[in-house]
Design an enzyme around this catalytic site. Structure first.
Site, PDB file in Angstrom:
ATOM      1  N   THR A  33       0.769  -1.125  -0.183  1.00  0.00           N
ATOM      2  CA  THR A  33       0.159  -0.017  -0.138  1.00  0.00           C
ATOM      3  C   THR A  33       0.870   1.345  -0.203  1.00  0.00           C
ATOM      4  O   THR A  33       1.924   1.317   0.608  1.00  0.00           O
ATOM      5  CB  THR A  33      -0.855   0.238   1.165  1.00  0.00           C
ATOM      6  OG1 THR A  33      -1.966  -1.098   1.122  1.00  0.00           O
ATOM      7  CG2 THR A  33      -1.670   1.137   1.329  1.00  0.00           C
ATOM      8  N   GLY A  34       0.393   2.189  -0.759  1.00  0.00           N
ATOM      9  CA  GLY A  34       0.953   3.662  -0.920  1.00  0.00           C
ATOM     10  C   GLY A  34       1.484   3.839  -1.923  1.00  0.00           C
ATOM     11  O   GLY A  34       1.374   3.187  -3.008  1.00  0.00           O
ATOM     12  N   ASP A  89       6.411  -4.423  -0.988  1.00  0.00           N
ATOM     13  CA  ASP A  89       5.717  -3.185  -0.135  1.00  0.00           C
ATOM     14  C   ASP A  89       6.659  -2.250  -0.213  1.00  0.00           C
ATOM     15  O   ASP A  89       7.858  -2.298  -0.152  1.00  0.00           O
ATOM     16  CB  ASP A  89       5.132  -3.764   1.226  1.00  0.00           C
ATOM     17  CG  ASP A  89       4.082  -2.756   1.430  1.00  0.00           C
ATOM     18  OD1 ASP A  89       3.740  -1.776   0.942  1.00  0.00           O
ATOM     19  OD2 ASP A  89       3.312  -3.199   2.474  1.00  0.00           O
ATOM     20  N   LYS A 102       6.530   1.236   9.201  1.00  0.00           N
ATOM     21  CA  LYS A 102       5.583   1.029   8.042  1.00  0.00           C
ATOM     22  C   LYS A 102       4.385   1.589   8.780  1.00  0.00           C
ATOM     23  O   LYS A 102       4.229   1.506  10.014  1.00  0.00           O
ATOM     24  CB  LYS A 102       5.569  -0.303   7.442  1.00  0.00           C
ATOM     25  CG  LYS A 102       6.606  -0.714   6.652  1.00  0.00           C
ATOM     26  CD  LYS A 102       6.675  -2.038   6.057  1.00  0.00           C
ATOM     27  CE  LYS A 102       5.043  -2.244   5.435  1.00  0.00           C
ATOM     28  NZ  LYS A 102       4.922  -1.210   4.253  1.00  0.00           N
ATOM     29  N   GLY A 104       2.675   4.378   7.465  1.00  0.00           N
ATOM     30  CA  GLY A 104       2.468   5.918   7.366  1.00  0.00           C
ATOM     31  C   GLY A 104       1.196   6.051   6.461  1.00  0.00           C
ATOM     32  O   GLY A 104       0.295   6.911   6.531  1.00  0.00           O
ATOM     33  N   GLU A 111      -0.763  -5.084   6.173  1.00  0.00           N
ATOM     34  CA  GLU A 111       0.525  -5.229   5.795  1.00  0.00           C
ATOM     35  C   GLU A 111       1.675  -6.417   6.236  1.00  0.00           C
ATOM     36  O   GLU A 111       2.232  -6.960   5.706  1.00  0.00           O
ATOM     37  CB  GLU A 111       1.318  -3.800   5.644  1.00  0.00           C
ATOM     38  CG  GLU A 111       1.009  -2.771   4.601  1.00  0.00           C
ATOM     39  CD  GLU A 111       1.300  -1.462   4.688  1.00  0.00           C
ATOM     40  OE1 GLU A 111       1.474  -0.828   3.588  1.00  0.00           O
ATOM     41  OE2 GLU A 111       2.019  -1.015   5.812  1.00  0.00           O
ATOM     42  N   LYS A 129      14.086   7.275   2.487  1.00  0.00           N
ATOM     43  CA  LYS A 129      13.696   6.239   3.523  1.00  0.00           C
ATOM     44  C   LYS A 129      14.804   5.461   4.108  1.00  0.00           C
ATOM     45  O   LYS A 129      14.590   4.428   5.165  1.00  0.00           O
ATOM     46  CB  LYS A 129      12.747   5.290   2.880  1.00  0.00           C
ATOM     47  CG  LYS A 129      11.856   6.022   2.011  1.00  0.00           C
ATOM     48  CD  LYS A 129      10.806   6.802   2.953  1.00  0.00           C
ATOM     49  CE  LYS A 129       9.363   7.321   2.378  1.00  0.00           C
ATOM     50  NZ  LYS A 129       9.580   7.915   0.973  1.00  0.00           N
TER      51      LYS A 129
END
EC number: 5.3.1.6
Length: 252
Positions: A33-34, A89, A102, A104, A111, A129
């Site tokens: 996701t993201g 991911d 993780k 955010g 996840e 990151k």
């Protein structure tokens, strides 16, 4: 399309394109996701149309599930697929030992469940990151709505005795209202500055009634792909990740 992307997005895209090469036909794939993971999902959709790639995707959020279906990817639940071949991911932070923060995007529970069901976990991110020590990014903690204020107080008491630099706990909001996860829970963001002992913190948080899961992903990631705005990607050498010295090698 690349002409309209920011430098950060170009780097995210580079990492996603490289990681997409790890996916083979017949695989069951955990889809993250993201914004970085979205580039991955779109690339996998392109490979399906251009190369005939056939995969089954297990999304880590409702948002990713919608995007995967739009790209023509067969979407299934973890109950339907069982063990996954690979999960790809993003991450908000990654330290030299491939420990992560993780959540955010608010999907940390799904996840972590999906990642731990995969034989290989690949993390995709831009260079920003990569950090020497976790903690600058606020640590998300998913909690149930019932007794939220009590849970928050217990978290504040717990971190008071741990090796961190900050102790501010904030309820995550969206449009002025509490953020709601796909499981109907809330998220408390812990502004810690630096996390001296991630394992001790993770264990302590998960002992607190009302806490569902925390955003520390420890010993879960196998590979980290770092993208750059010029299209290059770097992949962690897992054998060197133990000491954190020069752990990245360039991959064109």
């Amino acid at each position: 399309m690349t002409d309209t992307l920011s430098s950060s997005d170009l780097a995210k895209r580079a990492s996603a394109l490289k990681a997409a090469e790890f996916v083979e036909s017949g695989m069951k794939v955990g889809l993250g996701t993201g914004s970085t993971a979205a580039f991955l999902v779109r690339r996998l959709g392109e490979r399906m149309r251009e190369e005939g790639l056939r995969i089954v995707g297990v999304p880590t959020s409702a948002q990713t599930a919608r995007l995967a279906r739009e790209e023509g990817i067969e979407v299934a639940t973890l109950e339907e697929t069982g063990r996954l071949d690979i999960c790809i991911d993003g991450a908000d932070e990654a330290d030299p030992r491939l420990n992560l923060i993780k959540g955010g995007g608010g999907a940390l529970l799904w996840e972590k469940i999906v990642a731990t069901a995969a034989d290989r976990v690949v993390v995709i991110a831009d260079a920003g990151k990569r950090v020497p020590v976790l903690g600058a990014f606020p640590l998300p903690v998913e909690v149930i709505p019932f007794g939220l204020s009590s849970t928050r107080r217990l978290i504040e008491e717990a971190i008071a005795g741990l090796d961190v630099d900050g102790r501010r706990v904030e309820l995550r909001l969206r449009d002025g209202q509490p953020f709601v996860t796909d499981e109907g829970n809330r998220i408390l963001d812990l502004h810690l500055g630096r996390i001296g002992d991630p394992l001790a913190l993770a264990l302590r948080l998960n002992q607190i009634p009302g806490v569902v899961e925390n955003g520390l992903f420890l010993g879960i990631a196998d590979t980290l792909v770092i993208g750059h705005a010029d299209g290059r990607a770097e992949v962690v050498d897992p054998g060197a990740a133990q000491d954190g010295d020069n752990i990245f090698r360039e991959v064109v």
